[in-house]
Design a protein around this motif. Structure first.
Motif, PDB file in Angstrom:
ATOM      1  N   ASN A   1      -5.104   7.669  -5.806  1.00 58.35           N
ATOM      2  CA  ASN A   1      -5.591   8.745  -5.232  1.00 58.35           C
ATOM      3  C   ASN A   1      -5.638  10.086  -6.223  1.00 58.35           C
ATOM      4  OD1 ASN A   1      -2.718   9.654  -5.598  1.00 58.35           O
ATOM      5  ND2 ASN A   1      -2.584  10.273  -3.341  1.00 58.35           N
ATOM      6  N   VAL A   2      -5.696  11.238  -5.829  1.00 60.10           N
ATOM      7  CA  VAL A   2      -5.804  12.190  -6.659  1.00 60.10           C
ATOM      8  C   VAL A   2      -4.439  12.444  -7.801  1.00 60.10           C
ATOM      9  CG1 VAL A   2      -5.978  14.718  -7.051  1.00 60.10           C
ATOM     10  CG2 VAL A   2      -7.292  13.463  -5.307  1.00 60.10           C
ATOM     11  N   ASP A   3      -3.134  12.374  -7.052  1.00 62.64           N
ATOM     12  CA  ASP A   3      -2.178  12.432  -7.825  1.00 62.64           C
ATOM     13  C   ASP A   3      -1.650  11.235  -8.414  1.00 62.64           C
ATOM     14  OD1 ASP A   3      -0.518  11.581  -5.781  1.00 62.64           O
ATOM     15  OD2 ASP A   3       1.047  12.953  -5.891  1.00 62.64           O
ATOM     16  N   ARG A   4      -2.680  10.356  -8.600  1.00 63.30           N
ATOM     17  CA  ARG A   4      -2.193   9.078  -9.524  1.00 63.30           C
ATOM     18  C   ARG A   4      -1.172   8.067  -8.638  1.00 63.30           C
ATOM     19  NH1 ARG A   4       1.018  10.316 -12.972  1.00 63.30           N
ATOM     20  NH2 ARG A   4       1.252  12.719 -12.363  1.00 63.30           N
ATOM     21  N   THR A   5      -1.231   7.967  -7.313  1.00 65.21           N
ATOM     22  CA  THR A   5      -0.545   7.081  -6.534  1.00 65.21           C
ATOM     23  C   THR A   5      -1.251   5.996  -6.188  1.00 65.21           C
ATOM     24  OG1 THR A   5       0.866   9.118  -5.545  1.00 65.21           O
ATOM     25  CG2 THR A   5       0.869   7.069  -4.290  1.00 65.21           C
ATOM     26  N   VAL A   6      -0.885   4.999  -6.362  1.00 69.54           N
ATOM     27  CA  VAL A   6      -1.604   3.639  -6.122  1.00 69.54           C
ATOM     28  C   VAL A   6      -1.197   3.161  -5.064  1.00 69.54           C
ATOM     29  CG1 VAL A   6      -2.086   1.428  -7.302  1.00 69.54           C
ATOM     30  CG2 VAL A   6      -1.810   3.308  -8.621  1.00 69.54           C
ATOM     31  N   HIS A   7      -2.184   2.594  -3.924  1.00 68.50           N
ATOM     32  CA  HIS A   7      -1.817   1.980  -2.931  1.00 68.50           C
ATOM     33  C   HIS A   7      -2.420   0.729  -2.846  1.00 68.50           C
ATOM     34  CE1 HIS A   7      -1.134   6.165  -1.207  1.00 68.50           C
ATOM     35  NE2 HIS A   7      -0.094   5.583  -0.523  1.00 68.50           N
ATOM     36  N   ILE A   8      -1.906  -0.196  -1.843  1.00 70.30           N
ATOM     37  CA  ILE A   8      -2.507  -1.406  -1.801  1.00 70.30           C
ATOM     38  C   ILE A   8      -3.011  -1.602  -0.260  1.00 70.30           C
ATOM     39  CG2 ILE A   8      -0.459  -2.738  -0.920  1.00 70.30           C
ATOM     40  CD1 ILE A   8      -1.596  -5.446  -2.439  1.00 70.30           C
ATOM     41  N   SER A   9      -3.988  -2.169  -0.044  1.00 72.53           N
ATOM     42  CA  SER A   9      -4.836  -2.283   1.036  1.00 72.53           C
ATOM     43  C   SER A   9      -4.886  -3.747   1.621  1.00 72.53           C
ATOM     44  CB  SER A   9      -6.047  -1.580   1.320  1.00 72.53           C
ATOM     45  OG  SER A   9      -6.693  -1.555   2.660  1.00 72.53           O
TER      46      SER A   9
ATOM     47  N   SER B   1       2.568  -4.554  -9.511  1.00 76.64           N
ATOM     48  CA  SER B   1       2.102  -5.881  -9.011  1.00 76.64           C
ATOM     49  C   SER B   1       1.755  -5.534  -7.593  1.00 76.64           C
ATOM     50  CB  SER B   1       3.186  -6.813  -9.150  1.00 76.64           C
ATOM     51  OG  SER B   1       4.413  -6.605  -8.081  1.00 76.64           O
ATOM     52  N   TYR B   2       1.065  -6.743  -6.649  1.00 74.63           N
ATOM     53  CA  TYR B   2       0.720  -6.958  -5.365  1.00 74.63           C
ATOM     54  C   TYR B   2       2.040  -6.734  -4.617  1.00 74.63           C
ATOM     55  CZ  TYR B   2      -4.137  -7.246  -5.212  1.00 74.63           C
ATOM     56  OH  TYR B   2      -5.694  -6.948  -5.105  1.00 74.63           O
ATOM     57  N   GLU B   3       3.012  -7.549  -5.044  1.00 74.11           N
ATOM     58  CA  GLU B   3       4.268  -7.752  -4.483  1.00 74.11           C
ATOM     59  C   GLU B   3       5.225  -6.245  -4.475  1.00 74.11           C
ATOM     60  OE1 GLU B   3       8.703 -10.117  -4.607  1.00 74.11           O
ATOM     61  OE2 GLU B   3       7.194 -10.406  -6.189  1.00 74.11           O
ATOM     62  N   LYS B   4       5.253  -5.532  -5.563  1.00 75.86           N
ATOM     63  CA  LYS B   4       5.571  -4.279  -5.660  1.00 75.86           C
ATOM     64  C   LYS B   4       5.050  -3.129  -4.897  1.00 75.86           C
ATOM     65  CE  LYS B   4       7.931  -1.225  -9.148  1.00 75.86           C
ATOM     66  NZ  LYS B   4       7.923  -1.030 -10.782  1.00 75.86           N
ATOM     67  N   LEU B   5       3.816  -3.326  -4.763  1.00 79.53           N
ATOM     68  CA  LEU B   5       2.977  -2.199  -3.842  1.00 79.53           C
ATOM     69  C   LEU B   5       2.897  -2.552  -2.526  1.00 79.53           C
ATOM     70  CD1 LEU B   5      -0.035  -2.030  -6.246  1.00 79.53           C
ATOM     71  CD2 LEU B   5       1.620  -0.114  -5.725  1.00 79.53           C
ATOM     72  N   SER B   6       3.478  -3.600  -2.152  1.00 79.04           N
ATOM     73  CA  SER B   6       3.761  -4.081  -0.774  1.00 79.04           C
ATOM     74  C   SER B   6       4.962  -3.552   0.103  1.00 79.04           C
ATOM     75  CB  SER B   6       3.312  -5.544  -0.399  1.00 79.04           C
ATOM     76  OG  SER B   6       2.056  -5.832  -0.809  1.00 79.04           O
TER      77      SER B   6
END
Length: 942
Positions: free
Chosen positions: A492-500, A562-567
């Motif tokens: 997003n704008v403030d550099r936050t990475v999400h997993i979907s 990693s996918y694990e860390k983002l979940s």
């Protein structure tokens, strides 16, 4: 069973949770049925990036809920986030590939048939025209794994410089402004700065409509203890402006003089951090001199903003001890876009309010994954904020992808979106692959765009989840999976990475964009220099791991994710690595910026012309980690109002719709809340025109027209506003797209189109009066294929051959004429032989590519013939003329070197490089001798 936390149509922003410091949780949800399971995701219907869970029952999405543990939204969701998921189950979904058959109609096809056709046409076009005839135009709504894969295919597989996204339309200026001031893309600040800041400045940013959850955060601060002061700059009185302590409503196109006026008053009052300026910035004195010309009185004259309001805003911005400044389309899509956005950066910089809690700049994005389009290189930039003009950066990518450096199209600036479409219009682009966007509604001057896409010599691939105005013009249509039907990450704008995570299967035969491009890469058989497949991943997680490695050591470092860390928990900000294992809230907390030669993403530009700062000039400037304070004077918009078109048009969003409504229109609640376009105008203008609320108006510019009902009030006199969402896929009874009227022009630096200023006129429609429809034949010539197309290398080989012979002839003549000058004869003959050799050495290239002789250099030589000059100035004039002829050779060499890199003709490149060295020596000596001769020839009588 249906349930909801609130009616978000009537109560857009929900109840207040007043605070300062830590934003309280507030779980929002919308359910159509009791779910069997929940799947982690994030919202993709604005750029805020709100964490949410998808409710699933019997293989269908039945609702969403906000994630209270997410740092971005603390459980809150806006109207689009709560209702947009309904689009996944729309009847308007594409479910199988379509091919335009001999009948001229789009008809169903198998995936094999569709992909084989795309691959066959790709190879034919590549072999006949090179990769320069192939372009990609993508989105700001895919996942980073997909963008990165597309970037590798385009840059390393095909080697095309023609790649961009619809992010060019919404946030190209955000990236450009960050690069100009700080040396690199990447937001310095964080959403959490809003939790403690004393001041907020919104410039051209109607946050209440565009990022509803971020506006909830601000509303909660305004309702809590120690509320921040709020300054809003917008020509309309929006819900955002209604909450402002000071609302400045400038005339459209005058952002730069307004911001210069604020900077002038802040500096004049001494509200600056001189130590910060001295130690961490450059060119403050130049900035001060520029803005000193913008007194409050002059600003009022240029912008219509009252002196008292300007002073009140400057006082707030100068006195608060912390400040968050945000910028969006009211700047990015208007006159002097990059110049204006940079002035907002300057406000925070001269106050020293950057890189610390409560202070920062948010050059906002308009789409959920626009940051990834830019980061991953799908917009033409090099991945991970590398610099096209830094050979070491280009080599890094070549090493990472295991290809030869020359395979990357680093010989020219990346081609921006409107230029890609312009190439299509001129017939020099033969294939255009469009993914997840709808340019037949979202680009400016739509009549012209439709003609481009309908050209008979343009092969158009449209990859989308829905039937759109663009898919109707395509030669091949590929059905794509959308959010909720595939797995991937976005920022997003403030550099936050999400997993979907994938929650349900896509409908019919639809496939994830990643799978489509992986299939294309396999069928094209792209290989690295060891003969192994160029694309070495097959799943989203493998693609993410490849992207992580691409970011290693870069500003946007993902290596700690990693996918694990983002979940399972909140989204994580980049950089995330060994140093910042949980992410980093602020960039530049040490006040060292990315303005070193080795780290800069680009070397900057002239804010007025867009001319690039050269690497040599940047090295000489040596900002060495200091931010750049770039000033700009006001430049009048290219199109101004007059008697025929007396009103300023501006465009924008409404809270309940997103982009061209391909998703949001399929939610009954959202669409009923905002079913149609409208024309907002000032009450006094309406009275003058005899217009009442709801009257149907025709609005017309020099390019096109549309019809919509009148909406009165909350806008400055002389201005009209129309939302840009509305096209024709669900209603083609009348022209109603505002982009029928907008300008096909762009900002000189960011190349972002000017959607937010145009001159228009209004006319009230009479009862029963028919709507005038666009005539698709009025520019029929634009759709015709070029007759007898040919390449034009031969033209410039002819020019170079001519100019080389002419230069040699002129230099020999000067040597003979001025043999009394001891140095002239020998050196001019040596330089003449350089040009003689050039003409001889060009012959193999001429045999290969042909030669078109237009004798332009001969015509120039006739005018500049050294024998023409007599008297005491003859030597100076003769040297002057030789310099002009050598310059003719110089520019031909520059042009041919660009083309030769695209052709990958090593032999011709070696020749041109040698010619360039000779030509540089010619120009250097001539200039030196001219400077030596000039004073004596001009000053002392003879």
């Amino acid at each position: 069973m249906t349930a909801q936390s609130r009616d978000s149509i009537d109560n857009i922003w929900g109840d207040r949770t007043p605070y300062v410091g830590q934003w309280p949780d507030r779980p929002d949800y919308q359910l159509a049925d009791e779910p069997e399971r929940w799947v982690q995701s994030a919202c993709v219907l604005c750029s805020n990036g709100c964490g949410l869970d998808i409710a699933v029952k019997e293989g269908k999405i039945v609702g969403v809920r906000g994630r209270t543990d997410d740092r971005v939204n603390r459980g809150r969701l806006g109207p689009k986030g709560l209702h947009g998921w309904i689009a996944n189950h729309s009847d308007n979904r594409l479910t199988q590939p379509l091919i335009r058959r001999d009948s001229g109609q789009l008809e169903p096809a198998s995936w094999d048939e569709a992909m084989e056709l795309i691959v066959r046409r790709s190879k034919e076009i590549y072999e006949q025209y090179t990769a320069n005839a192939i372009g990609f135009y993508t989105s700001g709504q895919l996942f980073l794994e997909e963008y990165y894969t597309l970037a590798v295919i385009g840059k390393a597989g095909l080697g095309t410089p023609h790649m961009d996204g619809n992010t060019r339309l919404c946030t190209a200026t955000a990236a450009a402004a960050l690069k100009e001031s700080f040396g690199s893309d990447g937001q310095p600040g964080s959403y959490t700065d809003l939790d403690m800041t004393e001041g907020i400045l919104h410039v051209g940013h109607n946050i209440s409509n565009t990022q509803t959850v971020l506006w909830m955060r601000i509303l909660d601060r305004l309702s809590g203890p120690n509320p921040p002061k709020l300054v809003v700059i917008d020509p309309r009185r929006t819900a955002t402006a209604a909450k402002a302590d000071v609302h400045l409503a400038p005339r459209v196109g005058t952002n730069v003089p307004l911001l210069n006026g604020l900077l002038h008053l802040i500096i004049e009052a001494g509200h600056i951090d001189q130590d910060f300026i001295d130690n961490h910035t450059m060119d403050f004195d130049k900035l001060r001199q520029t803005v000193a010309k913008y007194s409050p009185e002059r600003v009022e004259e240029l912008t219509d903003v009252p002196v008292a309001d300007l002073r009140a805003a400057a006082t707030i911005l100068g006195e608060v001890k912390s400040l968050v400044s945000t910028v969006l389309q009211g700047v990015y899509q208007s006159n002097q876009a990059t110049a204006a956005a940079v002035q907002v950066n300057n406000i925070n910089l001269i106050r020293g309010l950057i890189g610390k809690p409560g202070s920062g700049v948010l050059q906002m994005n308009g789409q959920p994954t626009a940051q990834n389009t830019r980061e991953c290189g799908a917009d033409g930039d090099l991945p991970a904020f590398r610099n096209w003009e830094n050979p070491d950066h280009v080599q890094q990518l070549a090493d990472l992808w295991n290809i030869e450096k020359e395979q990357l199209p680093a010989w020219k600036p990346p081609t921006h979106a409107l230029e890609i479409f312009r190439y299509a219009e001129k017939g020099t682009l033969k294939m255009l692959w469009i993914s997840a966007t709808n340019p037949a509604v979202s680009l400016p001057d739509l009549h012209r765009v439709r003609a481009m896409l309908a050209r008979k010599d343009l092969f158009v691939v449209a990859q989308d989840g829905f039937h759109t105005e663009t898919t109707l013009l395509a030669d091949v249509v590929l059905p794509a999976a959308i959010w909720g039907e595939k797995t991937g990450c976005f920022t997003n704008v403030d550099r936050t990475v999400h997993i979907s995570h994938k929650a349900i299967e896509p409908p019919g035969e639809a496939r994830a964009d990643l799978d489509i491009w992986l299939d294309y890469a396999r069928r094209m058989d792209f290989r690295d220099k060891d003969g192994e497949p160029l694309i070495k991943w097959n799943t989203p997680e493998e693609a993410f791991d490849a992207w992580r490695e691409c970011t290693r050591g870069q500003l946007c470092d993902y290596t700690g994710m990693s996918y694990e860390k983002l979940s399972g928990g909140s989204g994580i900000q980049w950089p995330c690595n060994e140093q910042y294992p949980h992410g980093r809230e602020h960039l530049y907390s040490d006040h060292v910026f990315r303005t070193f030669y080795d780290t800069a993403e680009n070397f900057g530009h002239d804010l007025d012309t867009g001319a690039a700062v050269t690497p040599k000039t940047f090295k000489a400037l040596n900002p060495a980690g200091r931010a750049l304070l770039k000033g700009a004077d006001y430049v009048v918009p290219h199109e101004i109002v007059d008697e025929d078109y007396p009103l300023h048009l501006t465009t924008g969003r409404v809270v309940f719709q997103f982009h061209t409504r391909t998703k949001t229109a399929h939610s009954r609640e959202l669409n009923e809340a905002a079913p149609d376009a409208f024309i907002q105008l000032n009450v006094d203008d309406a009275t003058r025109l005899g217009v009442e609320e709801g009257d149907i108006l025709q609005i017309e510019s020099r390019r096109g027209w549309a019809y919509a009902p009148a909406c009165l009030g909350d806008i400055e006199p002389g201005h009209v506003f129309m939302p840009f969402h509305y096209g024709y896929w669900d209603n083609d009874e009348r022209p109603r797209a505002v982009n029928e009227m907008t300008l096909y022009e762009w900002d000189p630096v960011s190349k972002q189109p000017y959607f937010k200023y145009a001159a228009v006129r209004l006319r009230k429609m009479q009862p029963g009066e028919p709507f005038e429809m666009d005539d698709p034949m009025r520019d029929e010539h634009l759709k015709e294929a070029s007759e007898n197309p040919r390449a034009h290398v031969a033209d410039y080989l002819g020019l170079l051959d001519d100019s080389s012979r002419a230069t040699a002839q002129a230099l020999f003549a000067v040597a003979e004429k001025h043999k009394a000058e001891p140095d002239i004869g020998a050196i001019c003959k040596m330089l003449a032989r350089f040009s003689q050799e050039h003409s001889e050495d060009l012959q193999p290239c001429i045999q290969r590519y042909g030669e078109t002789q237009e004798k332009e250099a001969d015509k120039l030589l006739e005018v500049l013939q050294p024998s023409h000059h007599k008297g005491p100035l003859s030597l100076l004039r003769d040297l002057h003329d030789c310099w002009l002829l050598a310059q003719e050779s110089h520019i031909s060499i520059v042009v041919l070197k660009q083309a030769t890199q695209a052709l990958r003709d090593d032999e011709m490149m070696e020749l041109l490089q040698r010619m360039s060295e000779h030509n540089s020596r010619q120009l250097a000596w001539l200039k030196t001798r001219i400077k030596q001769t000039a004073p004596q020839s001009l000053i002392v009588p003879s």
